[in-house]
Write an enzyme that holds these catalytic residues in place. Structure first.
Site, PDB file in Angstrom:
ATOM      1  N   TYR A 128       0.828  -1.208   0.000  1.00 45.27           N
ATOM      2  CA  TYR A 128       0.000   0.000   0.000  1.00 45.27           C
ATOM      3  C   TYR A 128       0.862   1.258   0.000  1.00 45.27           C
ATOM      4  O   TYR A 128       0.693   2.151  -0.844  1.00 45.27           O
ATOM      5  CB  TYR A 128      -0.918  -0.008   1.217  1.00 45.27           C
ATOM      6  CG  TYR A 128      -1.838   1.187   1.301  1.00 45.27           C
ATOM      7  CD1 TYR A 128      -3.037   1.217   0.594  1.00 45.27           C
ATOM      8  CD2 TYR A 128      -1.510   2.286   2.103  1.00 45.27           C
ATOM      9  CE1 TYR A 128      -3.896   2.317   0.677  1.00 45.27           C
ATOM     10  CE2 TYR A 128      -2.355   3.378   2.190  1.00 45.27           C
ATOM     11  CZ  TYR A 128      -3.538   3.391   1.476  1.00 45.27           C
ATOM     12  OH  TYR A 128      -4.371   4.483   1.549  1.00 45.27           O
ATOM     13  N   LYS A 132       1.623   3.998  -3.119  1.00 47.01           N
ATOM     14  CA  LYS A 132       1.339   5.411  -2.902  1.00 47.01           C
ATOM     15  C   LYS A 132       2.583   6.263  -3.140  1.00 47.01           C
ATOM     16  O   LYS A 132       2.516   7.336  -3.762  1.00 47.01           O
ATOM     17  CB  LYS A 132       0.825   5.632  -1.469  1.00 47.01           C
ATOM     18  CG  LYS A 132      -0.541   5.023  -1.190  1.00 47.01           C
ATOM     19  CD  LYS A 132      -1.626   5.682  -1.996  1.00 47.01           C
ATOM     20  CE  LYS A 132      -3.003   5.185  -1.602  1.00 47.01           C
ATOM     21  NZ  LYS A 132      -4.081   5.772  -2.435  1.00 47.01           N
TER      22      LYS A 132
END
Length: 227
Positions: A128, A132
């Site tokens: 994650y 990002k």
């Protein structure tokens, strides 16, 4: 700003939904466009003039016209690994976001605002945060006149879709002292106001990263500053 155009990606999500409401209440733009995979339904009169562009994110090149002529763009697009799987998460949070940014840049967008995450880092061992961080960097390479990255902590909101893990986290932060909770979480209403207050304030920075504290500081006001 009132003679300018804005687009929002991800207006069906909690952050995008609150951002749209704030934009309309403050009458900040002459034209507001939502870009998404489906048309949204609104009952409120204030939403009647919102333009909606329905696109196929797998074939975004075919929808370049949706990204034409906007001065400002807000990207609140995103999904979760639990919902879309690892491959689907990467496709949405990296590929869709990056392609949208490329088309926005080609379409004349001057100020691109990206909703990212606290801890975003392309070198992270967590998928994650890695994704990002990677998309932050790759959008930066497009060289918008102004590029604003928002890295909030846990977003405090009441989602329509059920995410039990997030519900427990929000409850946890709700019982903590404000001084501690504000360092690791932020209400979506505060985030939306921070994004808009940052947009209207003068800046000589081509790229800026706003962490959770900066988001709190900018979003404290109940209204939005006027340019």
């Amino acid at each position: 700003m009132q003679n300018k155009s804005v687009f929002i990606l991800g207006a069906s999500g909690e952050s995008g939904k609150v951002l749209l409401k704030e934009i309309l209440e403050q009458n900040l733009f002459a034209r507001v466009t939502l870009i998404g995979r489906r048309k949204l339904t609104f009952e409120e009169e204030a939403y009647k003039n919102v333009n909606q562009e329905v696109v196929d994110f797998e074939k975004l090149e075919d929808y370049a016209s949706a990204f034409q002529g906007h001065d400002v763009g807000f990207c609140c697009l995103g999904t979760t690994r639990s919902k879309a799987g690892a491959e689907g998460f990467v496709r949405v949070d990296r590929d869709y976001v990056l392609k949208s940014a490329e088309l926005a840049k080609s379409g004349g967008c001057k100020h691109f605002n990206l909703l990212s995450s606290k801890g975003a880092d392309k070198s992270s061992n967590f998928l994650y945060l890695q994704v990002k961080g990677e998309v932050e960097d790759r959008v930066g390479e497009l060289k918008f006149d102004r590029y604003s990255i928002f890295r909030p902590g846990v977003l405090l909101c009441n989602r329509q879709e059920s995410r039990p893990g997030e519900w427990l986290i929000r409850k946890f932060f709700g019982f903590l002292p404000d001084s501690w909770a504000s360092g690791h979480s932020v209400p979506v209403s505060t985030l939306a106001r921070a994004m808009l207050n940052n947009m209207v304030r003068p800046s000589d920075k081509q790229m800026e990263i706003l962490d959770n504290k900066a988001i709190h500081d900018l979003g404290k006001a109940h209204g939005v500053l006027k340019p």
